[in-house]
Motif scaffolding. Sequence first.
Motif, PDB file in Angstrom:
ATOM      1  N   PRO A   5     -33.672  10.831  37.522  1.00  0.00           N
ATOM      2  CA  PRO A   5     -35.126  10.818  37.331  1.00  0.00           C
ATOM      3  C   PRO A   5     -35.880  10.441  38.606  1.00  0.00           C
ATOM      4  CG  PRO A   5     -34.041   9.675  35.532  1.00  0.00           C
ATOM      5  CD  PRO A   5     -32.982   9.992  36.549  1.00  0.00           C
ATOM      6  N   ALA A   6     -35.316   9.528  39.397  1.00  0.00           N
ATOM      7  CA  ALA A   6     -35.993   9.118  40.633  1.00  0.00           C
ATOM      8  C   ALA A   6     -36.052  10.279  41.616  1.00  0.00           C
ATOM      9  CB  ALA A   6     -35.271   7.930  41.259  1.00  0.00           C
ATOM     10  N   ARG A   7     -34.990  11.035  41.702  1.00  0.00           N
ATOM     11  CA  ARG A   7     -34.965  12.176  42.619  1.00  0.00           C
ATOM     12  C   ARG A   7     -35.964  13.245  42.167  1.00  0.00           C
ATOM     13  NH1 ARG A   7     -30.793  14.309  46.291  1.00  0.00           N
ATOM     14  NH2 ARG A   7     -31.220  16.518  46.547  1.00  0.00           N
ATOM     15  N   HIS A  11     -39.198  14.480  44.288  1.00  0.00           N
ATOM     16  CA  HIS A  11     -39.384  15.908  44.569  1.00  0.00           C
ATOM     17  C   HIS A  11     -40.770  16.368  44.102  1.00  0.00           C
ATOM     18  CE1 HIS A  11     -38.362  20.075  45.232  1.00  0.00           C
ATOM     19  NE2 HIS A  11     -38.693  20.366  43.975  1.00  0.00           N
ATOM     20  N   HIS A  12     -41.184  15.911  42.918  1.00  0.00           N
ATOM     21  CA  HIS A  12     -42.495  16.274  42.374  1.00  0.00           C
ATOM     22  C   HIS A  12     -43.617  15.767  43.286  1.00  0.00           C
ATOM     23  CE1 HIS A  12     -45.655  17.035  39.489  1.00  0.00           C
ATOM     24  NE2 HIS A  12     -46.016  15.758  39.574  1.00  0.00           N
ATOM     25  N   ARG A  13     -43.493  14.551  43.773  1.00  0.00           N
ATOM     26  CA  ARG A  13     -44.536  13.977  44.642  1.00  0.00           C
ATOM     27  C   ARG A  13     -44.581  14.680  45.986  1.00  0.00           C
ATOM     28  NH1 ARG A  13     -45.345   7.721  43.117  1.00  0.00           N
ATOM     29  NH2 ARG A  13     -45.097   8.020  40.904  1.00  0.00           N
TER      30      ARG A  13
END
Length: 93
Positions: A5-7, A11-13
């Motif tokens: 989830p952190a990755r 990536h989204h940001r």
Amino acid sequence: MPTSPARGTLHHRLLLLRSVRAAGTPVVVSLAAVQLLTAVAPALTAVVLGMLVGRVDGASGAGVFRAALLPLALFGAVLLLGYLAQSATAPLE
């Protein structure tokens, strides 16, 4: 291959920051600062809450209110800044 989830969030940001690159450096820098504030707001909330508990635990009698006043003000400020940061980035997502 599943991603963490952190990755996925990172990536989204990064995609969000790349999409506003044409807006100019001040917009990108301010957006990055707001996203950083959004990311660290939970940790800051925990630190200030710990400060509040430590101050109230060490105080007694009439000094409890005075001891809790600054940490409560900081707690409110951190919550408000976190909310404002999320509100500022919500339309972009």
